[in-house]
Design a protein around this motif. Structure first.
Motif, PDB file in Angstrom:
ATOM      1  N   TRP A   1       0.868  -1.328  -0.074  1.00 14.87           N
ATOM      2  CA  TRP A   1       0.220  -0.087   0.030  1.00 14.87           C
ATOM      3  C   TRP A   1       0.815   1.322  -0.035  1.00 14.87           C
ATOM      4  O   TRP A   1       2.018   1.292   0.655  1.00 14.87           O
ATOM      5  CB  TRP A   1      -0.737   0.130   1.157  1.00 14.87           C
ATOM      6  N   THR A   2       0.309   2.159  -0.704  1.00 14.16           N
ATOM      7  CA  THR A   2       1.091   3.632  -1.015  1.00 14.16           C
ATOM      8  C   THR A   2      -0.179   4.633  -1.037  1.00 14.16           C
ATOM      9  O   THR A   2      -1.239   4.405  -1.197  1.00 14.16           O
ATOM     10  CB  THR A   2       2.046   3.685  -1.890  1.00 14.16           C
ATOM     11  N   THR A   3       0.621   5.785  -0.706  1.00 16.42           N
ATOM     12  CA  THR A   3      -0.560   7.028  -0.738  1.00 16.42           C
ATOM     13  C   THR A   3      -0.648   7.230  -2.314  1.00 16.42           C
ATOM     14  O   THR A   3       0.086   6.611  -3.174  1.00 16.42           O
ATOM     15  CB  THR A   3       0.074   8.334  -0.143  1.00 16.42           C
ATOM     16  N   ARG A   4      -1.346   8.228  -2.588  1.00 20.81           N
ATOM     17  CA  ARG A   4      -1.839   8.548  -4.019  1.00 20.81           C
ATOM     18  C   ARG A   4      -0.227   8.924  -4.686  1.00 20.81           C
ATOM     19  O   ARG A   4      -0.026   8.787  -5.988  1.00 20.81           O
ATOM     20  CB  ARG A   4      -2.607   9.488  -4.107  1.00 20.81           C
ATOM     21  N   ALA A   5       0.443   9.711  -3.839  1.00 19.42           N
ATOM     22  CA  ALA A   5       1.719  10.433  -4.412  1.00 19.42           C
ATOM     23  C   ALA A   5       2.868   9.399  -4.389  1.00 19.42           C
ATOM     24  O   ALA A   5       3.888   9.565  -4.904  1.00 19.42           O
ATOM     25  CB  ALA A   5       1.989  11.404  -3.580  1.00 19.42           C
TER      26      ALA A   5
END
Length: 387
Positions: A256-260
Motif C-alpha cells: 500500500w502507498t499514498t496516491r503520491a
C-alpha cells in the motif's frame, strides 16, 4: 438504564425530498443523547418530529409505555400533551413577560398550581443562576442570561424528555462554554432524559452519553463519544469529528502507498486485509497526529514522511495550524508553538518542510468511488523503514 423512548422507522418528507429516512433511535432513561451532523442532515427535523411539531409520513414514536405517534394507526398526540420540555436556538422567550412569568408558563398551561405554590419556579431559576433576575424582562437580559432562562423554562415542569435545538449557537464562544458546562452540571445533578441537536463536535463530546451522527436523514454511527472518537465507523464520520487529513491509498504490487507514492504499512496500522475490498482505500488522520520536520532524516523509523511546501500557518496560542502541500496531498498539521514557533514565523509560502505520521494513527476506510486518480504531481516522499 432501560430504553424509555423509541423512534422506529421514522420517515419525514418535504415535497419530493426525504429529510428523515427510516430512522431508528432508542433513548435510555436519564440519557443525554446528542444528534450530531451538518446543516441539512435531518437532525432538527427529527427533533421536531419527536416534539410533535412536525408530522412524519411513516414510523412510530413511543414515550415510555405510551405511543405518541404511529403512522400506521394514525395516532398523533399533540405537542402540548407529550410532556416534553423544549429549549430553542432563538430562546423564544415571551417579551411581554418577566423572567418569572416565562419560567412559570409551562406550569401554568399544565395547570400545575401546586408546583407553582411549592416554589418550583424559583427553584428552576436558582438552578441556572437566574434567581436575581425573576422580575426583569427578556430585553433587560444578556444572550447568556436569556438562554439560561430558556433552560429553566424547559426543566421547570420536570418533563419526561427535554429537547434542545442548537441552544448554544447564538452565544459567543465564552458564553457558549459557560452555558454548556451549566447544562452538563444540571444533567449530572437532575438526571433528566434529553435529546440535544448540534453541529458542533466539541458540544457533542462534552455533553453526550451517546452520539447519533447523521447523514442525509440516516444515522451513520450511534455510539459513545469515546468510541466515536477512537473508532469512527466511516470516512464521513471521521471527517466530521475532526480527522481533517484525507489520504487516498492504493494497493500496488509492492504494498500500500499514498496516491503520491509514499509506502504505508497498513499492518502496523492494525488494518485487517479483508476489511478493504479492492485496491483502493481512504486513510484519515487528525492534525495533531502529524509532525513537522526540517528534513527526512528527522523522521522516525517506521513512520511515513512527505517532503512538501508550506501553504499557510495560523497562530493559535500554544500551537500553529499549518497547511502543507505534499506531493499533491494537502495536509493539516497542528504544530507545537514552543517547538516550531520561531521557525514558522520566519517561514514564507512555499518554504520546504517535511511532514510525518505513524501508521498506527491512521484510520482506514473503503474508498467511496472504488478508484483513485493517480495523475497527480509528485514532489518527493519517503517512508522510513527499520534498519
Amino acid at each position: 438504564m432501560t430504553s424509555q423512548f423509541k423512534v422506529s422507522n421514522l420517515t419525514k418528507t418535504f415535497g419530493s425530498n426525504t429529510i428523515v429516512d427510516q430512522l431508528d433511535l432508542d433513548i435510555q432513561d436519564g440519557e443525554f443523547l446528542v444528534l450530531l451532523g451538518p446543516s441539512g442532515c435531518g437532525k432538527t427535523t427529527t427533533l421536531r418530529c419527536i416534539a410533535g411539531l412536525e408530522t412524519p409520513e411513516g414510523g412510530s414514536i413511543t414515550f415510555k409505555d405510551n405511543t405518541v405517534f404511529d403512522a400506521s394507526t394514525r395516532i398523533n398526540v399533540p405537542a402540548y400533551k407529550r410532556n416534553i420540555g423544549m429549549v430553542f436556538q432563538s430562546y423564544a422567550l415571551w417579551p411581554n413577560m418577566t423572567v418569572r412569568e416565562n419560567i412559570r408558563y409551562p406550569l401554568k398551561v399544565r395547570r400545575m398550581k401546586s408546583a407553582i405554590a411549592a416554589g418550583q419556579v424559583e427553584t428552576a431559576a436558582d438552578m441556572v443562576d437566574c434567581g436575581a433576575l425573576l422580575d426583569r424582562y427578556p430585553s433587560q437580559l444578556s444572550g447568556g442570561q436569556q438562554q439560561r432562562v430558556a433552560v429553566a423554562r424547559g426543566l421547570v415542569a420536570r418533563p419526561d424528555l427535554v429537547l434542545f435545538d442548537e441552544p448554544l449557537s447564538n452565544l459567543d464562544a465564552r458564553l457558549r462554554d459557560q452555558v454548556r458546562s451549566q447544562i452538563h452540571q444540571l444533567h449530572q445533578r437532575l438526571g433528566f432524559t434529553a435529546v440535544f441537536v448540534t453541529h458542533d463536535q466539541a458540544e457533542a463530546f462534552a455533553l453526550g452519553d451517546r452520539l447519533a451522527i447523521m447523514k442525509a436523514g440516516k444515522i451513520e454511527q450511534y455510539d459513545t463519544p469515546e468510541r466515536v472518537y477512537q473508532t469512527p465507523s466511516s470516512d464521513y464520520v471521521a471527517a466530521f469529528i475532526g480527522m481533517a487529513n484525507r489520504l487516498e491509498l492504493v494497493r500496488r504490487h509492492e504494498g500500500w502507498t499514498t496516491r503520491a507514492g509514499a509506502p504505508v504499512d497498513l499492518d502496523a496500522a492494525g488494518v485487517q486485509g479483508d476489511y478493504i475490498s479492492g485496491d483502493t482505500a481512504v486513510g484519515r488522520l487528525r492534525p495533531e497526529d502529524l509532525a513537522l520536520h526540517h528534513s527526512l532524516d528527522e523522521v522516525r523509523a517506521g513512520d511515513v514522511g512527505f517532503v512538501g511546501e508550506l501553504v499557510t500557518s495560523e497562530y493559535g496560542g500554544r500551537y500553529f495550524d499549518v497547511t502543507v502541500d505534499a506531493g499533491g496531498e494537502q495536509l493539516f498539521v497542528r504544530a507545537d508553538a514552543e517547538r516550531h514557533g520561531r521557525w514558522l514565523r520566519a517561514a514564507t509560502i512555499g518554504s520546504p518542510l517535511v511532514v510525518s505520521f505513524s501508521p498506527t494513527k491512521l484510520r482506514v476506510f473503503p474508498h467511496p468511488d472504488g478508484h483513485v486518480d493517480l495523475q497527480v504531481p509528485v514532489l518527493a516522499q519517503a517512508a522510513r523503514s527499520e534498519a
